[in-house]
Design an enzyme around this catalytic site. Structure first.
Site, PDB file in Angstrom:
ATOM      1  CG  HIS B 153      45.476 -18.904  87.769  1.00  0.00           C
ATOM      2  ND1 HIS B 153      44.235 -18.737  88.340  1.00  0.00           N
ATOM      3  CD2 HIS B 153      45.248 -19.207  86.471  1.00  0.00           C
ATOM      4  CE1 HIS B 153      43.302 -18.935  87.416  1.00  0.00           C
ATOM      5  NE2 HIS B 153      43.892 -19.223  86.276  1.00  0.00           N
ATOM      6  CG  HIS B 206      42.869 -17.710  92.887  1.00  0.00           C
ATOM      7  ND1 HIS B 206      43.157 -16.473  92.397  1.00  0.00           N
ATOM      8  CD2 HIS B 206      43.348 -18.594  91.959  1.00  0.00           C
ATOM      9  CE1 HIS B 206      43.764 -16.584  91.234  1.00  0.00           C
ATOM     10  NE2 HIS B 206      43.896 -17.863  90.948  1.00  0.00           N
ATOM     11  CG  ASP B 279      42.386 -13.480  93.624  1.00  0.00           C
ATOM     12  OD1 ASP B 279      43.577 -13.205  93.444  1.00  0.00           O
ATOM     13  OD2 ASP B 279      41.840 -14.503  93.179  1.00  0.00           O
TER      14      ASP B 279
END
Lengths: 295, 371
Positions: B153, B206, B279
């Site tokens: 992330h 993401h 997610d």
């Protein structure tokens, strides 16, 4: 008017009607107790002296019973949601809730959850509509008409809900607005809100009919956004020398409380150009007009 | 065990280069063969999938599972395999294969390397950043012989601060604390530099910023082993979704302005993005009754992931790659294909309605959606 949540999007006629009504209160013409028997709840999730007192005095003068709830810290930290808190208070049957909250959008959230009227008394970095209205009212009383005037709003624009509400209110009333502050305190693309933007104070003050100095929100500044208070005062503070260089008759405003010697030199805050105390005085009349309109 | 023939569908399998009208025969929970439409196969039970697309079962790279409802949602979303993020709780799963991402750092605190269980399919720090470059370097070094990807992330908390929406006009207008693109892009740059130096397998979860995608493309061209995913919500919502402080816009990473979303969609089309990850993170409704910035971020995305991504009008082989063969390749899993002898995990979708119609796991229909 159902609620007062934001100035953005308010039609000019609606703003002017409120200011006209406020003028009546200011001149002592409307003395009826229009809110007699009604309850106005002040719900403050953030410390505030003058806004809360101003609403309280206005509501009491209109005959309302005022309840003050001050919630220290966020309700979220206590495991209760904002909506829980508000639904409980709304169940007590107030006609109006006056809400101040550190988060943008809080008043709108409350308004969607309750049946009574909601007045936004400041939500995060979003809007502070009663301040925008009372500042416009103060200028209008001085000038008669706002059309074609130029107002500089100076300082911590990033964290300022006052700047946003004033910008929307003044623009709707025909004022040209310049925003000025250190680059670290100007949010991205802020010019698209409808203002000229500059980091140079002297440029902003050039030809200004009024200067609105924003409070440096020390409590919101989680990290140093400018090197020192001394430097801030030198570059973005309204010093006595700068005040002297203003256009003749130019007015100085500040939403209070003033950090003396930081954004505003003490002699300017107390000087002849300053209308800071008028702002406070006018605040009560404007808030009476707002309460009457939504209650 | 039973046998089944899927009749009348369009069969899509990018790994085998298949995209044509065909019937598909399943025996003993595995794919037996592809046959011409209508071809006789003896007396088998058949499922009418006329007008539908038959794809390898969807595989999700990242979701938080903490309730049986999450698994129900996954089935409805066409998922047959999930990778549960380290924040997940153990929920018994009767049908869906739930794999676990091992915590990259102890208690995902980002301080020390976490232990790697033998069955780990990837290492992940959930939605928490690895602040120290030194630790990230060691993570790549240590994991290199394990041949599992390190899922990142990408966020520099000193840049993201208290932000809740991507930096731009909308955040300024709404008065919401914002997150500059550099909060993501600078970490992508750092981690690519570490990958180049150390080797190993790096996967960015993401991604949202045009700048990150440019760096990713460049790194790929230079032959680095790096992959990335995008979420359905970041592909289909811009920062403008936060208008009115709409709570569905409270996701993490934050939503970004239209130019970034356009770059992300382009990267999905041109293959720079390897996979869609849901997610998914179900948030207790009471955690969403606060003002926008105080709400816990998250999107319930498992059930609606395909429907959202389908609105981008991608080619069917692209959809199968993004939802199945792409994630399978990243995790080195069996699956993501309709080759004979592979487990009959299938997702059958209605392309016109953007809906999942059937989810088959091991040859059994485990979800049937409305037509």
């Amino acid at each position: 008017m159902r609620h007062l949540l934001a100035i953005e999007g308010m039609p000019r006629a609606e703003i002017e009607a409120l200011l006209l009504r406020a003028e009546g209160f200011r001149e002592g013409r409307n003395s009826e107790r229009r809110l007699s028997g009604k309850v106005v709840g002040n719900l403050f999730f953030e410390p505030s002296t003058r806004t809360r007192s101003s609403f309280e005095i206005a509501a009491a003068a209109l005959g309302a019973h005022v309840l003050n709830w001050t919630v220290a810290g966020s309700s979220a930290s206590k495991g209760e949601s904002l909506l829980d808190t508000v639904r409980n208070l709304a169940a007590m049957g107030p006609a109006v809730l006056v809400v101040r909250h550190p988060s943008s959008g809080a008043a709108e959230l409350v308004a969607r959850a309750v049946k009574c009227a909601v007045i936004n008394a400041g939500d995060g970095q979003h809007e502070h509509p009663s301040q925008g209205l009372l500042d416009a009212f103060t200028l209008k009383r001085r000038w008669g008409s706002l059309t074609g005037k130029r107002v500089a709003i100076v300082g911590d624009v990033l964290h300022s809900r006052v700047a946003r509400s004033n910008l929307y209110c003044l623009r709707t009333l025909g004022v040209e607005v310049v925003l000025c502050g250190p680059a670290t305190l100007l949010p991205a693309e802020v010019g698209r809100l409808g203002a000229k933007v500059t980091t140079e104070l002297d440029e902003a003050l050039e030809g200004a009919d009024a200067v609105m100095m924003l409070r440096v929100q020390r409590e919101r500044q989680t990290e140093a956004l400018f090197p020192s208070e001394r430097e801030y005062h030198r570059r973005w503070g309204l010093t006595a020398a700068r005040a002297e260089g203003l256009k003749s008759g130019a007015l100085v405003l500040h939403p209070g409380p003033v950090n003396r010697g930081l954004e505003l030199a003490p002699e300017v805050a107390d000087g002849l150009q300053s209308v800071i105390l008028e702002q406070v005085e006018n605040g009560v009349a404007v808030r009476k007009a707002i309460l009457e309109a939504v209650a | 065990m039973s046998a089944l023939v899927l009749r009348g569908g369009r069969v899509i399998d990018p790994l085998q280069g298949v995209d044509r009208a065909a019937d598909l025969v399943i025996r003993d929970g595995r794919i037996a063969e592809l046959i011409d439409p209508g071809q006789a196969v003896g007396n088998l039970e058949s499922l009418d999938v006329k007008g539908l697309w038959v794809m390898p079962g969807f595989i999700d790279l990242r979701c938080v599972i903490n309730d049986p409802a999450d698994l129900t949602a996954a089935l409805a979303g066409g998922y047959t395999t999930l990778v549960a993020s380290p924040e997940s709780e153990a929920v018994p799963s009767p049908w869906i294969r739930v794999l676990r991402a091992a915590a990259l750092t102890k208690h995902v605190e980002g301080e020390e390397l976490g232990e790697v269980p033998a069955d780990a399919v990837c290492l992940s720090n959930g939605s928490r950043p690895i602040v120290r470059g030194g630790l990230m370097r060691r993570a790549l070094q240590y994991s290199r012989p394990l041949k599992v990807p390190v899922m990142i992330h990408a966020e520099d908390p000193s840049l993201s601060g208290r932000g809740v929406l991507g930096e731009g006009f909308v955040a300024t207008w709404l008065g919401l604390p914002s997150v500059p693109a550099s909060a993501e892009v600078s970490v992508v740059a750092r981690d690519l530099a570490l990958l180049e130096e150390q080797g190993g397998r790096l996967h960015f979860s993401h991604l949202t910023c045009a700048g990150s995608l440019r760096l990713l493309k460049d790194a790929r061209q230079r032959g680095l082993k790096v992959t990335a995913d995008a979420t359905p919500h970041h592909l289909t919502m811009t920062d403008d979704a936060a208008r009115g402080y709409a709570i569905e816009a409270r996701v993490w990473p934050p939503l970004r302005p239209a130019a970034d979303v356009a770059a992300l969609v382009a990267a999905v089309r041109d293959g720079t993005i390897d996979a869609i990850a849901s997610d998914h993170h179900r948030i207790d409704p009471v955690e969403r009754e606060h003002p926008f910035d105080q709400c816990t971020p998250g999107a319930q995305m498992l059930a609606q992931a395909f429907g959202r991504v389908a609105t981008l009008k991608l080619e069917p082989t692209q959809l199968a790659r993004l939802f199945s063969s792409g994630p399978a390749a990243i995790l080195s899993l069996e699956g993501g294909s309709l080759a004979p002898r592979t487990r009959a995990d299938l997702t059958i979708v209605d392309p016109a309605q953007h809906r999942v119609r059937y989810t088959l796991i091991g040859g059994e229909v485990r979800f049937t959606g409305a037509s």
